[in-house]
Design an enzyme around this catalytic site. Structure first.
Site, mmCIF file in Angstrom:
data_model
loop_
_atom_site.group_PDB
_atom_site.id
_atom_site.type_symbol
_atom_site.label_atom_id
_atom_site.label_comp_id
_atom_site.label_asym_id
_atom_site.label_seq_id
_atom_site.Cartn_x
_atom_site.Cartn_y
_atom_site.Cartn_z
ATOM 1 N N HIS A 58 0.820 -1.204 0.000
ATOM 2 C CA HIS A 58 0.000 0.000 0.000
ATOM 3 C C HIS A 58 0.852 1.250 0.000
ATOM 4 C CE1 HIS A 58 -3.626 -2.425 1.482
ATOM 5 N NE2 HIS A 58 -3.622 -2.273 0.184
ATOM 6 N N ASP A 94 -7.606 -6.789 -27.732
ATOM 7 C CA ASP A 94 -7.947 -8.084 -28.321
ATOM 8 C C ASP A 94 -7.309 -8.269 -29.684
ATOM 9 O OD1 ASP A 94 -9.454 -9.722 -26.570
ATOM 10 O OD2 ASP A 94 -11.055 -8.230 -26.645
ATOM 11 N N CYS A 141 -10.291 2.240 -29.037
ATOM 12 C CA CYS A 141 -10.562 2.310 -27.601
ATOM 13 C C CYS A 141 -9.742 1.285 -26.833
ATOM 14 C CB CYS A 141 -12.054 2.136 -27.315
ATOM 15 S SG CYS A 141 -12.698 0.565 -27.891
HETATM 16 C C1 PEP Z 1 -9.983 -4.162 -26.592
HETATM 17 O O1 PEP Z 1 -10.042 -5.370 -26.792
HETATM 18 O O2 PEP Z 1 -9.019 -3.438 -26.950
HETATM 19 C C2 PEP Z 1 -11.073 -3.486 -25.862
HETATM 20 C C3 PEP Z 1 -11.119 -2.181 -25.753
HETATM 21 O O3 PEP Z 1 -12.008 -4.291 -25.293
HETATM 22 P P1 PEP Z 1 -11.773 -5.059 -23.911
HETATM 23 O O4 PEP Z 1 -10.429 -4.639 -23.389
HETATM 24 O O5 PEP Z 1 -12.910 -4.708 -23.043
HETATM 25 O O6 PEP Z 1 -11.800 -6.492 -24.359
HETATM 26 MG MG MG Z 2 -11.921 -6.393 -26.490
#
Ligand code: PEP
Ligand code: MG
Length: 849
Positions: free
Chosen positions: A467, A728, A775
């Site tokens: 911590h 992913d 994202c």
């Molecule tokens: C990704 O796969 O980059 C993504 C944004 O989705 P998650 O991380 O929720 O699988």
């Molecule tokens: Mg993903």
């Protein structure tokens, strides 16, 4: 899949030490020679490949293997486990000792070759032995290897403990939290167990713990891959067990996401400062990044003598209860104050500490000692010391952190029992900037530090997950932990540079190094201040191309922080967390309320809600989905939504109802692989929109499997936008499990193969007149974001904290420059070559460094 790891023998036999692996009266000339000798012994005995010696030497650069009391435990790098053929130990007895690190002499050097976590058992024995200094000293003069073998090979009583029996209802589970059962999830286990009202027990091998007792749970020292049996008895035991199971398995996704993020951050961390002059450097583990210069101030743990003044048992019990109640109130105040200053996540540390006060073992041991006739303060102190000692002795850095927490709480209670016993304080800081050196620091000491005075922290013990380390990171104070006992022998007042990335303390630096460090620090500080000051401004390249920068958040109450960091909307709201965290399937109305709350919290800014992405690393226990051999290649994301209208339809209804009430909402579908899926998903959207009477909203898909990237042309005809999930996409393009810490350095989203997939997607979308966002994690890395913008990505969504630095990186170049670098990146052969292009975009002042 080929398994390259050698077979691990069962505990107890795995680490049997052969006499030829013990070298008595060894005389290596230095540390490198000692490691070389151990490498030769291990290789000659067939335990390792000869290359293992180099791996042990490399480990010394990355971590300090000096345990203390003259014992060092060199071992190879985790990535080199394939060099271990079978588990083994080699031991050098070095009577005169050799310098291991400056100020640290090693006399007993134990080289460990272990393909799995077998070395935990040997560490346990070593730490036990180290508590018995007389026996340890004897081992340095013995002339018979058998004495050393017996001392290190003997099983400890707790390992051989009598097997605990399970309760009436039970289930088996293999812990899959990548950093084991540390305090944060353990606190959730305790809360869940208590909420059931039944008695729940967790057993690992022969050891069992009551799930409502935090310390007992932590003492199991559970590591990833440990098989446990959870059992329950009492009222409604089966239902209680099911609820408990939902909680503990539901935490897996977040634990994995946190660990993967930490591993990625560790590999992408910028290189630390390198002194050029003659300097003594102490090595530990970097725990909070940054560089600082200060004079050492040693916080010696005052060994306050605890008087043993017996008192009537009833009075002792009442005073103990009062002291614990007062400490709990103090911790609550600290939690509130830290929450206001540093945020809820850090405040939770004090909540976890308060949980330690409820531990039955702690109270029981204190009471047993009072019954034996000891005083209250003495008994409490003994109980804390015993339990903290047993946590530290397990040699597990997570548990070492909990021991520090327990001692911290123990000191608070002691201060309530008798204010003169509260222990050392930070009130005697000298003038000027200070690097605080301590055996270990308590979280409350750390939270109370003034970062203007204390510019660095270096602790002899502790771990990067303690911590104290977490708080240091939030306070922005560079810190290193596990620097070894030698730290406490340093001269107070010595000038030093602390490097919290590399985990180094450079003592008495030359004037040239000090000046180089000062400019390094000044550049970093200026950069951070500049980024923070401009975080609310839009991100436009030098020639005025706007890139939208949005936040990845899951809950409405995270929106205010995201907007304050400069988010221009939400590019990814992961709705599976609504299912994971509540332990139940939220119905249409409660989902509607959440989406509306999010729209309102965003004050007109756009929101992209991703439909449920369940499967893979995001398992929802209460849905009882079939177990799959390869969940990442199984029924996840869009595949599941199309098979389970009972999940998809209420969500789409809630989303369209939310859209009908106003706001800039878009819907996005995860893990799409084919045109047929998009056609079916859009048909569902159209049907439900018509039924609800809602307006049209943009419908997009995530591009996160190679098939979608390659077929982006075909998919673009059916969607309004793409958002690329680089987390992913990287795992599927490179065929590397995104959760495997060993592969984390290679599972690099900057791999040219991944970049080419991204470029294909963006170009296909442009041809169809659609826009592409990203994202995944790459969007939150300043250089990654710049490359993506150069490829034509128009929206980047990330963790709110990353926004200021990403916006600054985008503003630092013209679109022409970004496009040129992106074009070069696509031609690179390796991720390293891509990374090297960062220099093309470095601002002038950084390039001069
Ligand atoms: C990704 O796969 O980059 C993504 C944004 O989705 P998650 O991380 O929720 O699988
Ligand atoms: Mg993903």
């Amino acid at each position: 899949m080929a398994n390259t790891a050698p077979q691990t023998a069962s505990p107890g036999t795995a680490m049997a030490i052969a006499p030829e692996l013990v070298r008595l009266d060894a005389r290596p000339s230095d540390k490198a020679a000692a490691i070389q000798q151990l490498g030769q012994l291990l290789a000659a005995a067939g335990c390792t490949d000869p290359a293992y010696a180099a791996s042990m030497a490399a480990r010394e650069q990355a971590a300090n293997t000096f345990l203390g009391h003259g014992v060092a435990i060199p071992h190879g790098m985790a990535a080199d486990r394939h060099l271990v053929r079978r588990n083994g130990l080699a031991i050098l007895q070095v009577r005169d000792g050799i310098e291991w690190n400056p100020g640290q002499r090693a006399h007993l050097i134990v080289g460990i070759a272990a393909a799995s976590d077998e070395h935990i058992a040997i560490l346990r024995r070593l730490t036990r032995l180290m508590q018995d200094e007389a026996s340890l000293a004897r081992l340095l003069t013995v002339t018979d290897p058998a004495a050393i073998i017996a001392a290190l090979g003997a099983e400890t009583p707790d390992v051989a403990a009598v097997a605990a029996t399970d309760l009436a209802e039970r289930f088996d589970w293999v812990l899959d939290y990548p950093t084991g059962l540390h305090a944060r999830p353990a606190t959730r286990w305790v809360e869940a167990a208590r909420a059931t009202g039944a008695r729940i027990q967790v057993r690992h091998g022969a050891q069992a713990a009551d799930a409502s007792a935090l310390i007992a749970l932590l003492q199991l020292g559970l590591r990833p891959g440990d098989a446990i049996t959870v059992s329950a008895e009492g009222r409604d035991a089966a239902a209680a067990l099911a609820r408990f199971r939902a909680t503990i398995t539901g935490l897996s996704a977040q634990e994995k996401a946190d660990a993967a993020m930490a591993a990625r951050r560790a590999t992408t961390a910028t290189k630390g400062f390198e002194p050029t002059g003659p300097v003594i450097t102490l090595a530990g583990i970097g725990a909070s990044p940054g560089l600082a210069i200060g004079r050492l101030h040693l916080l010696l743990s005052h060994q306050v003598a605890i008087p043993d003044q017996p008192l009537p048992l009833a009075e002792g019990g009442a005073r103990l209860e009062h002291a614990i109640r007062a400490t709990r109130a103090q911790l609550k105040a600290l939690e509130d104050d830290t929450g206001r200053r540093l945020g809820a996540a850090d405040a939770a540390i004090f909540k976890a500490q308060a949980g330690l006060l409820d531990d039955p073992d702690l109270i029981t041991t204190t009471c047993q000692l009072m019954v034996e006739g000891h005083g209250l303060a003495w008994s409490w102190h003994q109980a804390v010391d015993r339990i903290a000692g047993s946590l530290s002795a397990l040699g597990n850095p997570v548990l070492a952190g909990r021991a520090a927490d327990l001692r911290d709480v123990g000191r608070r209670v002691l201060g309530q029992i008798d204010p003169s016993l509260a222990g050392g304080s930070l009130s005697d800081l000298p003038e000027g900037k200070v690097i605080l050196v301590a055996e270990d620091l308590s979280p409350s000491d750390t939270a109370g530090l003034d970062p203007d005075r204390v510019v660095g922290l270096a602790t002899a013990t502790g771990g990067p997950t303690s911590h104290t380390a977490i708080l240091a990171r939030t306070l922005g104070v560079p810190a290193l932990v596990a620097g070894g006992a030698g730290l406490m022998d340093l001269k107070p007042g010595t000038e030093a540079i602390i490097d919290g990335i590399a985990g180094r303390l450079h003592l008495d630096p030359t004037e040239a190094d000090l000046s180089a460090a000062r400019s390094f620090i000044a550049r970093q500080a200026e950069r951070r201040a500049r980024e923070a000051a401009q975080r609310a401004e839009p991100a436009a390249t030098r020639d005025g191309t706007r890139i939208e920068v949005a936040a990845n958040i899951n809950l409405p109450d995270q929106a205010a922080f995201a907007l304050a960091q400069g988010a221009e909307g939400v590019g990814l709201m992961r709705t599976e967390f609504l299912f994971l965290e509540s332990g139940v399937t939220p119905d249409e109305d409660s989902q509607f309320a959440t989406y509306r709350a999010m729209i309102e919290a965003l004050q007109g800014k756009p929101l992209i809600v991703r439909a449920l992405d369940i499967g893979g690393d995001k398992q929802v226990p209460h849905l009882r989905l079939p177990v799959e051999a390869n969940p990442f290649l199984g029924v996840r994301g869009a595949r599941l939504l199309l098979r389970r209208p009972d999940l998809m339809e209420p969500q789409l209804r809630a989303l369209y109802r939310a859209a009908a009430a106003g706001g800039a909402l878009s819907i996005m579908f995860p893990m799409v692989t084919s045109v047929a899926e998009v056609v079916a998903l859009r048909a569902a959207c159209d049907r439900i929109r018509a039924a609800v009477g809602a307006p049209e909203v943009p419908v997009g898909i995530m591009v996160e499997v190679p098939a979608a990237a390659v077929q982006a042309d075909a998919l673009a005809k059916h969607v309004d936008f793409f958002s690329i999930g680089t987390n992913d996409l990287t795992q599927y393009v490179l065929a590397m499990d995104r959760q495997n810490p060993e592969l984390a350095p290679e599972a690099d989203s900057l791999h040219p193969a991944v970049l080419r997939m991204i470029a294909m997607t963006v170009q296909a979308a442009e041809r169809a007149g659609k826009w592409t966002g990203v994202c995944g994690g790459l969007a939150g890395e300043p250089f990654g974001a710049a490359l993506l913008a150069g490829m034509g990505v128009r929206e980047l969504s990330m963790t709110p904290r990353d926004i200021p630095a990403v916006k600054a990186a985008l503003r630092g170049a013209s679109m022409d420059q970004l496009q040129a670098v992106a074009a070069k990146a696509l031609e690179c052969a390796t991720a390293d070559e891509v990374r090297a292009l960062e220099a093309d975009l470095a601002p002038a002042e950084q390039a001069a460094a």
